[in-house]
Design a protein around this motif. Structure first.
Motif, PDB file in Angstrom:
ATOM      1  N   PHE A 405       0.839  -1.165  -0.041  1.00 14.25           N
ATOM      2  CA  PHE A 405       0.070   0.019   0.013  1.00 14.25           C
ATOM      3  C   PHE A 405       0.841   1.004  -0.189  1.00 14.25           C
ATOM      4  CE2 PHE A 405      -2.544  -3.373   1.578  1.00 14.25           C
ATOM      5  CZ  PHE A 405      -3.653  -3.040   1.287  1.00 14.25           C
ATOM      6  N   ASP A 406       0.465   2.264  -0.652  1.00 15.22           N
ATOM      7  CA  ASP A 406       1.128   3.566  -0.709  1.00 15.22           C
ATOM      8  C   ASP A 406       0.083   4.481  -0.618  1.00 15.22           C
ATOM      9  OD1 ASP A 406       2.949   5.285  -0.642  1.00 15.22           O
ATOM     10  OD2 ASP A 406       3.296   5.199  -3.056  1.00 15.22           O
ATOM     11  N   VAL A 407       0.272   5.880  -0.267  1.00 15.28           N
ATOM     12  CA  VAL A 407      -0.352   6.702  -0.258  1.00 15.28           C
ATOM     13  C   VAL A 407       0.260   8.118  -1.039  1.00 15.28           C
ATOM     14  CG1 VAL A 407      -1.513   8.718   1.450  1.00 15.28           C
ATOM     15  CG2 VAL A 407      -1.518   6.326   2.145  1.00 15.28           C
ATOM     16  N   SER A 408      -0.296   8.702  -1.718  1.00 18.56           N
ATOM     17  CA  SER A 408       0.073   9.947  -2.542  1.00 18.56           C
ATOM     18  C   SER A 408      -0.858  11.164  -2.573  1.00 18.56           C
ATOM     19  CB  SER A 408       0.100   9.443  -4.179  1.00 18.56           C
ATOM     20  OG  SER A 408       0.479  10.508  -4.837  1.00 18.56           O
ATOM     21  N   SER A 418      -2.840   3.464  -3.295  1.00 19.77           N
ATOM     22  CA  SER A 418      -2.767   2.337  -3.910  1.00 19.77           C
ATOM     23  C   SER A 418      -2.559   0.956  -3.555  1.00 19.77           C
ATOM     24  CB  SER A 418      -1.880   2.668  -4.958  1.00 19.77           C
ATOM     25  OG  SER A 418      -0.589   2.463  -4.594  1.00 19.77           O
ATOM     26  N   MET A 419      -3.072  -0.145  -3.819  1.00 14.85           N
ATOM     27  CA  MET A 419      -2.840  -1.421  -3.321  1.00 14.85           C
ATOM     28  C   MET A 419      -2.358  -2.446  -4.703  1.00 14.85           C
ATOM     29  SD  MET A 419      -5.356  -4.208  -1.706  1.00 14.85           S
ATOM     30  CE  MET A 419      -6.054  -5.195  -3.134  1.00 14.85           C
ATOM     31  N   VAL A 420      -1.286  -2.955  -4.482  1.00 17.49           N
ATOM     32  CA  VAL A 420      -0.659  -3.662  -5.652  1.00 17.49           C
ATOM     33  C   VAL A 420      -0.369  -5.035  -5.052  1.00 17.49           C
ATOM     34  CG1 VAL A 420       0.538  -2.023  -6.747  1.00 17.49           C
ATOM     35  CG2 VAL A 420       1.780  -3.261  -5.186  1.00 17.49           C
ATOM     36  N   VAL A 421      -0.551  -6.118  -5.829  1.00 16.53           N
ATOM     37  CA  VAL A 421      -0.436  -7.611  -5.381  1.00 16.53           C
ATOM     38  C   VAL A 421       0.512  -8.249  -5.992  1.00 16.53           C
ATOM     39  CG1 VAL A 421      -2.110  -9.732  -5.102  1.00 16.53           C
ATOM     40  CG2 VAL A 421      -3.119  -7.459  -4.986  1.00 16.53           C
ATOM     41  N   ASN A 519      -0.839 -13.059   2.876  1.00 14.75           N
ATOM     42  CA  ASN A 519      -0.050 -13.526   3.891  1.00 14.75           C
ATOM     43  C   ASN A 519       0.847 -12.196   4.454  1.00 14.75           C
ATOM     44  OD1 ASN A 519       0.179 -15.874   1.539  1.00 14.75           O
ATOM     45  ND2 ASN A 519      -0.295 -16.455   3.376  1.00 14.75           N
ATOM     46  N   LEU A 520       0.984 -11.308   3.685  1.00 19.09           N
ATOM     47  CA  LEU A 520       1.834 -10.223   4.061  1.00 19.09           C
ATOM     48  C   LEU A 520       1.493  -9.023   3.638  1.00 19.09           C
ATOM     49  CD1 LEU A 520       4.719  -8.933   5.556  1.00 19.09           C
ATOM     50  CD2 LEU A 520       5.926  -9.589   3.535  1.00 19.09           C
ATOM     51  N   VAL A 521       1.181  -7.999   4.412  1.00 18.00           N
ATOM     52  CA  VAL A 521       0.967  -6.551   4.031  1.00 18.00           C
ATOM     53  C   VAL A 521       2.121  -5.669   3.975  1.00 18.00           C
ATOM     54  CG1 VAL A 521      -0.290  -4.257   4.836  1.00 18.00           C
ATOM     55  CG2 VAL A 521      -1.495  -6.305   4.577  1.00 18.00           C
ATOM     56  N   VAL A 522       2.615  -5.138   3.383  1.00 23.02           N
ATOM     57  CA  VAL A 522       3.753  -4.088   3.032  1.00 23.02           C
ATOM     58  C   VAL A 522       3.091  -2.557   2.890  1.00 23.02           C
ATOM     59  CG1 VAL A 522       5.823  -3.458   1.926  1.00 23.02           C
ATOM     60  CG2 VAL A 522       4.904  -5.872   2.178  1.00 23.02           C
ATOM     61  N   VAL A 523       3.729  -1.706   3.900  1.00 23.76           N
ATOM     62  CA  VAL A 523       3.414  -0.322   3.590  1.00 23.76           C
ATOM     63  C   VAL A 523       4.525   0.380   3.377  1.00 23.76           C
ATOM     64  CG1 VAL A 523       1.392  -0.525   5.195  1.00 23.76           C
ATOM     65  CG2 VAL A 523       3.626   0.045   6.040  1.00 23.76           C
ATOM     66  N   ASP A 524       4.218   1.392   2.485  1.00 18.35           N
ATOM     67  CA  ASP A 524       5.457   2.531   2.296  1.00 18.35           C
ATOM     68  C   ASP A 524       5.755   3.399   3.455  1.00 18.35           C
ATOM     69  OD1 ASP A 524       7.340   4.115   0.879  1.00 18.35           O
ATOM     70  OD2 ASP A 524       6.126   4.779  -0.281  1.00 18.35           O
ATOM     71  N   HIS A 586       3.971   2.696  -5.618  1.00 14.21           N
ATOM     72  CA  HIS A 586       4.222   4.184  -5.804  1.00 14.21           C
ATOM     73  C   HIS A 586       3.598   4.663  -6.779  1.00 14.21           C
ATOM     74  CE1 HIS A 586       5.958   8.042  -4.771  1.00 14.21           C
ATOM     75  NE2 HIS A 586       6.572   8.011  -5.857  1.00 14.21           N
ATOM     76  N   ARG A 587       4.174   3.845  -8.132  1.00 14.33           N
ATOM     77  CA  ARG A 587       3.823   4.376  -9.632  1.00 14.33           C
ATOM     78  C   ARG A 587       2.527   4.264  -9.789  1.00 14.33           C
ATOM     79  NH1 ARG A 587       1.510   2.044 -13.632  1.00 14.33           N
ATOM     80  NH2 ARG A 587       1.433  -0.155 -12.492  1.00 14.33           N
ATOM     81  N   PHE A 588       1.738   3.357  -9.253  1.00 17.75           N
ATOM     82  CA  PHE A 588       0.084   3.071  -9.413  1.00 17.75           C
ATOM     83  C   PHE A 588      -0.653   4.211  -8.610  1.00 17.75           C
ATOM     84  CE2 PHE A 588      -3.645   0.480  -8.786  1.00 17.75           C
ATOM     85  CZ  PHE A 588      -4.087   0.423 -10.253  1.00 17.75           C
ATOM     86  N   ALA A 589       0.009   4.400  -7.766  1.00 14.66           N
ATOM     87  CA  ALA A 589      -0.555   5.587  -6.807  1.00 14.66           C
ATOM     88  C   ALA A 589      -0.412   7.044  -7.315  1.00 14.66           C
ATOM     89  CB  ALA A 589      -0.081   5.725  -5.429  1.00 14.66           C
TER      90      ALA A 589
END
Length: 661
Positions: A405-408, A418-421, A519-524, A586-589
């Motif tokens: 997940f990333d916030v812009s 954004s949320m990428v998988v 299984n894992l949540v990664v935050v920026d 980050h790109r998607f956000a």
């Protein structure tokens, strides 16, 4: 991992009629679709001795948690239903022939007023004539360069075409005779379309009449002593002959067929297709697919024909295959219906067609060999990355599904996330999601991260309950999460801008957007963002999802509640995987944020004008070029725009002047 015996249908409940069946996993997702002439015999084979099954069949039946079937009347109906379900559910264990983006098509945009010749990849578009695909882009570019001498069709983009039309001068290709320059009016739209139609006829194999026509023009010019024109036609004739030399003659001039061959081992199969039109090889295409169960070559042929001649591709008169599909007559009927005339599927036994099939098979064997070499390195690196993350983060199992997940935002405005998988170390773009933060505006990434994680997992809990699965949301936790959603100002699901496609709801057939937990949540970010994400999970009662954060400054990995970060080596495959996920989020956000900001900036002032819809706003911008020039115009000048009356023009001027003041 489920025990197949736990969901095996009771004896005697499976019919012995033809039908199509679906295996679903514990989340309700369809993981495999198949068909059978005898449903009972086919399904019972999956619940036989587990050790005797194909290795991927073992994985499929242990991943599945239920099986269901639909009875059909004929084999054609079974084929059609199987194809529609594979397309609808996108099952992970089915053999899937996907578009290979490395194969370009030569395309003629007949849907435009002035058709354009260009190279295209990916999904096909309506109204565009395609030739190919081709193995190498440079090869088709050489052919096009030769053909433009005789068929000078435009190849420029819409922007270049418009710009040269405005300045009244053709581009370089127009000056050297490789474009008829319709942008400057040298030829009419009808004359240019005739050139495009001739280009398409030549590429489709109708070459004889063009060679004879150019030859006649050459001799006629020589007899009239117009030697420059004769020399030009001679060069044109040579160009056409060289273009034909690049397309090998393999069969008779009237042959129109596709030649399909396979190379396989126990786990994978490579397929190659040569497209023969007018006796010449016009294109080539290839795939490598995973095999889920023991499949004969004939069954692989059936899968290929069913998927690759579904909607987009033109079905030829004849399909040459190494082995007939099990239901050849039904498949003949299906393809004939798609083409509109009879289609034959047959195995060549002798002659040139058998030799060509052997050549295609050698290409398939080489493709499989190269794929094994590449995949060995890729699988090793991905497996090492997942193992490193499991050990470094102290996880119970490897993080096969990672969500990042990333916030812009821009100075606290237009806050989005954004949320990428990533699954098995690879990006899964159909499951990417975008969020608009609506509960507040301001530069508070921690609060935004808390909201996004809450919304994502609230939806997961809702989908789990809908599917009848146990979830941690009950009692006090359920009341707390419901109150939390209300405090953010949206309903049970929230609102987000999503990409199309995703897992499907078994009841409605619509995408189940957040049905599967990671299984894992990664935050920026660092400790604050990690703490916000963990707090959101705790408030929802979710305790089986791990959380970590990746800080940009030193690429440190932070875990909830830890005072010190986890430092992964710079050469670590696990760190590389986290960086790829973070950079993709980050790109998607950023892309989403820029799109929203651009839309708001270009329409905000005109949006306030009463009675001014999108069409008239677009007409005003097109006429004046910018809002600034529109503000400087008088009411009479504004009224010159088509569709704008004097009263409306006065309203526009008053609104814009008021906004300026």
């Amino acid at each position: 991992m489920a025990d197949p015996a736990s969901y095996r249908p009771a004896p005697g409940t499976i019919p012995e009629t033809p039908g199509v069946y679906r295996f679903r996993d514990e989340h309700g997702r369809v993981v495999y679709v198949g068909k059978a002439k005898n449903l009972r015999a086919r399904l019972n084979s999956y619940f036989a001795d587990h050790a005797g099954l194909h290795v991927r069949t073992q994985s499929m039946v242990t991943t599945a948690a239920s099986v269901e079937w639909t009875v059909v009347g004929t084999e054609v109906e079974a084929l059609q239903l199987e194809y529609s379900w594979i397309k609808e559910y996108d099952p992970r264990f089915n053999v899937r022939y996907r578009d290979d983006k490395s194969y370009p098509y030569l395309a003629v945009t007949l849907n435009e007023e002035y058709p354009r010749v260009t190279l295209m990849r990916g999904a096909k578009r309506k109204g565009v004539r395609y030739f190919g695909p081709y193995s190498h882009a440079w090869a088709i570019r050489e052919t096009v360069d030769l053909l433009l001498r005789v068929f000078p069709v435009r190849t420029c983009s819409a922007g270049v075409f418009k710009r040269h039309g405005q300045i009244g001068r053709p581009c370089l290709l127009g000056y050297i005779g490789k474009c008829s320059a319709p942008c400057t009016g040298k030829v009419s739209a009808a004359e240019h379309r005739a050139l495009a139609d001739d280009f398409c006829d030549f590429m489709a194999g109708n070459t004889g009449r063009f060679l004879k026509r150019v030859e006649r023009e050459m001799f006629a010019a020589a007899e009239d002593e117009r030697f420059e024109v004769a020399a030009r036609r001679r060069d044109d004739l040579r160009a056409l002959e060289r273009a034909l030399e690049k397309q090998a003659v393999v069969l008779g001039d009237d042959t129109d067929c596709d030649v399909i061959a396979f190379a396989r081992d126990r786990l994978e199969a490579a397929v190659q297709v040569f497209y023969v039109r007018g006796g010449r090889i016009r294109g080539q295409r290839g795939w490598v697919v995973d095999l889920v169960e023991e499949r004969t070559t004939g069954e692989l042929v059936e899968d290929f024909l069913l998927q690759c001649y579904g909607e987009d591709d033109v079905v030829p008169r004849e399909v040459l295959v190494p082995e007939e599909p099990p239901d050849r007559e039904a498949m003949d009927e299906l393809l004939s219906e798609a083409r509109g005339t009879r289609v034959r599927i047959r195995v060549p036994r002798r002659g040139d067609k058998k030799d060509l099939l052997a050549t295609v098979e050698r290409n398939a064997q080489e493709a499989l060999r190269q794929h094994r070499t590449r995949r060995a390195a890729d699988l090793t690196a991905r497996s090492r990355a997942l193992q490193e993350l499991q050990e470094a983060l102290g996880l119970d199992q490897a993080p096969l599904r990672i969500e990042c997940f990333d916030v812009s935002n821009l100075q606290g405005t237009e806050v989005v996330a954004s949320m990428v998988v990533f699954e098995d170390g690879l990006a899964r773009k159909p499951e990417y999601r975008r969020f608009t933060i609506k509960s507040f505006q301001g530069q508070d990434d921690v609060r935004a991260m808390h909201e996004v994680i809450t919304r994502r997992f609230k939806r997961y809990l809702a989908e789990s309950q809908k599917a009848g699965e146990p979830s941690p949301e009950n009692g006090e936790g359920g009341e707390r999460s419901a109150g939390l959603l209300a405090s953010y100002g949206f309903g049970d699901a929230g609102e987000e801008d999503e990409t199309p496609r995703g897992p499907l709801d078994p009841e409605t057939g619509r995408p189940r957007k957040f049905a599967y937990p990671p299984n894992l949540v990664v935050v920026d970010g660092g400790p604050p963002q990690v703490a916000a994400a963990q707090r959101a999970l705790d408030e929802l009662g979710i305790d089986d999802v791990a959380v970590c954060g990746l800080a940009k400054r030193l690429e440190e990995v932070w875990l909830p509640g830890d005072a010190d970060p986890v430092i992964l080596p710079r050469t670590s495959e696990g760190l590389y995987l986290l960086q790829r996920a973070r950079d993709e989020a980050h790109r998607f956000a950023i892309t989403f944020h820029r799109a929203r900001r651009s839309k708001k900036m270009t329409t905000s002032e005109l949006d306030a004008v009463p009675g001014l819809g999108p069409a008239r706003r677009a007409a005003l911008i097109k006429h004046f070029g910018s809002v600034r020039r529109l503000k400087e115009a008088t009411a009479e000048q504004i009224a010159e725009v088509p569709g704008i009356g004097l009263r409306t023009a006065q309203t526009i001027r008053e609104a814009l002047q008021g906004g300026a003041g």
